[in-house]
Design a protein around this motif. Structure first.
Motif, mmCIF file in Angstrom:
data_model
loop_
_atom_site.group_PDB
_atom_site.id
_atom_site.type_symbol
_atom_site.label_atom_id
_atom_site.label_comp_id
_atom_site.label_asym_id
_atom_site.label_seq_id
_atom_site.Cartn_x
_atom_site.Cartn_y
_atom_site.Cartn_z
ATOM 1 N N ARG A 207 0.824 -1.172 0.328
ATOM 2 C CA ARG A 207 0.308 -0.448 0.224
ATOM 3 C C ARG A 207 1.188 1.448 0.221
ATOM 4 N N ILE A 210 2.308 1.551 -3.278
ATOM 5 C CA ILE A 210 1.391 2.624 -4.592
ATOM 6 C C ILE A 210 0.586 4.044 -4.224
ATOM 7 N N LEU A 211 1.072 4.470 -3.121
ATOM 8 C CA LEU A 211 0.537 5.494 -2.691
ATOM 9 C C LEU A 211 2.180 6.784 -2.743
ATOM 10 N N MET A 216 1.943 6.511 -11.335
ATOM 11 C CA MET A 216 1.962 4.822 -11.411
ATOM 12 C C MET A 216 2.109 4.113 -12.606
ATOM 13 N N THR A 351 -4.131 -4.924 -0.614
ATOM 14 C CA THR A 351 -3.333 -3.533 0.536
ATOM 15 C C THR A 351 -3.808 -2.996 2.317
ATOM 16 N N TYR A 400 -7.390 1.519 3.438
ATOM 17 C CA TYR A 400 -6.532 0.576 2.903
ATOM 18 C C TYR A 400 -6.667 0.362 1.521
ATOM 19 N N GLY A 402 -7.619 2.731 -1.404
ATOM 20 C CA GLY A 402 -7.229 4.169 -1.876
ATOM 21 C C GLY A 402 -8.007 4.839 -1.689
ATOM 22 N N TYR A 403 -9.012 4.415 -1.279
ATOM 23 C CA TYR A 403 -9.480 6.114 -0.738
ATOM 24 C C TYR A 403 -9.009 7.128 -0.851
ATOM 25 N N GLY A 404 -8.963 8.105 -1.748
ATOM 26 C CA GLY A 404 -8.343 9.402 -1.561
ATOM 27 C C GLY A 404 -9.104 11.111 -1.187
#
Length: 649
Positions: A207, A210-211, A216, A351, A400, A402-404
């Motif tokens: 995770r 990815i962040l 990307m 993640t 976790y 990916g909620y941004g």
């Protein structure tokens, strides 16, 4: 990020620890008290009492700036209970042996380590060999030779070290390793036996990768690496250091670096390398910077879960969160078939610490396709169920995967059900229905019907169970319905909780319409729940469901159920059969009852009498108030009249 010798700096966070309690244990005469005294005074004490009082090493003693309290112990039989008590309160245990007494070393594996297991002491253990200056020069076995067999057998040993209080050799290090094992534990991150990262650690690092991969492209370029380094350690990497890191990775694992930069494989390899080289604090610094606690879950500070002010409110996902979940579903539906295969669902949660739906109450709580896949409605229903039951878990998993957006914008609190009742309308999008009834009445069949599962003779379950699905309403709108099966033998326990019905939007009472005993038991449950609702102020709309309508009905059950319905003020029983009925109709009726919370609330005779009494009292109070007002008005008029007569005379 740099390897040994680079500009990593000290970790800025040690979790939420404000102190570390280290208990020192071992055979008598192995140097426990001298070791503690030498560490605290930085000198060898000539006269040391048999057992020292608790000794505190201040926060600035070690670089992590967390104070350490050292607890001395006695190994005598008369002090055994005191020793056991201290061991159970320990954050870490230092086990001592004397380098000049081989018997004390063998006692570690023959007594002390087994004793710690017997007491279920599950904290890091540091083995410390004291009196190194007194060891026989003719018996110079290396520490690795001595301890390797013991550490293979007792994996709970974190590390081992030899020291001398007399010459002050490696005295502070003994307690530094104990503190480090507590603040930066190995066991959550690394599998010592297989020499690899543990699954939950790898998921957290994935995770984080990815962040940090802002473009990307599946790799961290030099700019992204530097940004990561500054975020975690407040120090940039020099170009030569970046080249060095990549070279080390590529030499060991070619797939760890490509033309775009450091890949996820390389990122995970680096952290495994840090741990192998006793640089575990580096990995912990990264994890804590991104909000992880010692269990590798997000800390509460990173999860602003809205609080319900009263029990009859509920928690739902906001439109922003639902839009995000719709997008995530489409992203992971790689074959565009409108459903997620188990492998796609696993990848979606790769993640998160683990898939949140692998255990009860979420396992088997949503509809599956014929192939065992998860449709969009089932996916959103699972999220609605998790949000209703455990808002913190729901919010954590949103973050976790990916909620941004702002986490505070993902959940919202609904209006109180008591307010909905006054306004005669519920605004909730997720409605909870409690399903009561005796065994073999058809409760499990009702839940299975909501999930689109066919009739089965083996449907009955003994425990509590949930089912959730989206129900289409007339006009095209949708509601999520959650059915909660309440086991018959658990009703009494549930009703002992005054807030049990607070989460319930509608209750249904299922009975076998062909069985008089089944009806009578369902009636008892209905009246018990109704009385409970009247007593605590959480009366809920209730429906009777006459299940197994395909069988010959019992005449007594038919007649009595209609009479009871009329007497307590709810609609007549709804006939239903999983074999022959259209189940969509029954769920529409349940939704309609929940949407109109002021209707179909059962009223027992006791409740009716209580209501009439209150009305009588209120009427009496009104009459008294009117009488008092008339008296006051009359008195005022008389005084005015008397005053006018006095003036005229």
């Amino acid at each position: 990020m740099a390897l040994a010798g680079g500009s990593v700096g000290h970790p800025s966070s040690c979790g939420s620890r404000t102190g570390v309690r280290v208990v020192v244990a071992g055979d008598q005469g192995t140097g426990k008290s001298s070791l503690i005294a030498a560490a605290a005074s930085e000198s060898f004490p000539e006269n040391v009492p048999p057992v020292l009082p608790p000794t505190r090493l201040p926060a600035d003693f070690f670089s992590d700036r967390v104070p350490v309290t050292l607890i001395d112990t006695s190994s005598s039989l008369e002090n055994r209970s005191k020793l056991n008590e201290e061991l159970k309160r320990a954050d870490a245990v230092v086990l001592t042996y004397a380098c000049d007494q081989p018997l004390t070393l063998s006692r570690l594996s023959s007594h002390w380590l087994y004793e710690l297991r017997r007491l279920e002491i599950k904290v890091p253990i540091i083995v410390v060999g004291c009196k190194l200056d007194l060891r026989d020069e003719h018996n110079q076995m290396s520490l690795e030779q001595v301890m390797s067999p013991i550490m293979q057998k007792f994996r709970e040993i974190e590390t081992c070290i030899e020291c001398s209080a007399a010459t002050l050799i490696q005295v502070p290090e003994a307690f530094y390793y104990a503190q480090k094992a507590v603040l930066h534990p190995t066991s959550p991150l690394f599998d010592q036996e297989n020499q690899c990262l543990k699954d939950r650690c790898a998921r957290a690092l994935r995770r984080i990768f990815i962040l940090c991969d802002h473009d990307m492209d599946g790799a961290l370029n030099d700019s992204e690496l530097n940004e990561f380094q500054v975020k975690c350690f407040n120090a940039p990497l020099q170009p030569a250091e970046i080249v060095g890191v990549k070279r080390v990775v590529q030499e060991k694992i070619p797939a760890g670096v490509n033309d775009l930069g450091l890949t996820l494989t390389g990122f995970l390899f680096l952290h495994a390398l840090f741990i192998e080289k006793s640089r575990i604090e580096t990995t912990w610094a990264v994890l804590r910077k991104f909000g992880y606690n010692d269990d590798l879950k997000l800390m509460d500070d990173f999860l602003p879960v809205p609080s319900k002010h009263v029990p009859d409110q509920s928690v739902e996902l906001t439109s922003e969160a639902l839009e995000f979940l719709n997008g995530v579903f489409r992203l992971f539906d790689s074959d565009n078939d409108g459903a997620l295969q188990p492998t796609e669902l696993d990848e979606l949660f790769c993640t998160a610490p683990e898939s949140p739906w692998g255990e009860a109450p979420y396992k088997d709580a949503a509809e599956r396709t014929a192939r065992g896949d998860t449709s969009l409605n089932a996916f959103l229903s699972q999220w609605a169920l998790m949000t209703a039951l455990d808002p913190r878990l729901s919010l954590a998993n949103l973050v976790y995967i990916g909620y941004g957006g702002d986490p505070a914008s993902a959940l919202h609190i609904t209006r109180r059900r008591s307010v909905d009742c006054k306004k005669q309308r519920s605004e909730r999008n997720v409605l909870q229905c409690f399903v009561f009834g005796p065994k073999s009445a058809g409760k499990s069949s009702l839940l299975n019907s909501l999930l689109g599962r066919p009739f089965s003779k083996i449907n009955s379950t003994d425990g509590e169970r949930y089912a959730a699905n989206v129900v289409d309403k007339l006009g095209g709108s949708k509601k999520t319905l959650i059915l909660r099966e309440i086991p018959e033998d658990g009703v009494k326990k549930f009703l002992s909780n005054k807030e049990f019905l607070a989460a319930c939007d509608v209750a249904v009472f299922v009975y076998d319409s062909s069985d008089e005993k089944s009806w009578k038991r369902s009636k008892e449950l209905l009246l018990d729940v109704a009385r409970h609702g009247e007593d605590i102020g959480y009366g809920v709309p209730s429906l009777l469901i006459a299940a197994k309508d395909d069988l010959d009905p019992n005449p007594v059950a038919i007649q009595d159920s209609v009479k009871v319905s009329q007497r307590i003020g709810i609609v007549p029983p709804i006939p239903w059969s999983m074999k022959s009925s259209d189940s969509s109709e029954i769920f529409s009726r349940i939704i309609k009852a929940a949407e109109h919370p002021h209707l179909s609330i059962p009223e027992t005779e006791t409740g009716r009498n209580r209501k009439q009494y209150r009305q009588l009292v209120n009427q009496s109070l009104i009459l008294v108030s009117i009488g008092a007002a008339v008296t006051i008005v009359g008195l005022a008029a008389y005084r005015a009249y008397a005053a006018s007569r006095n003036t005229s005379s």
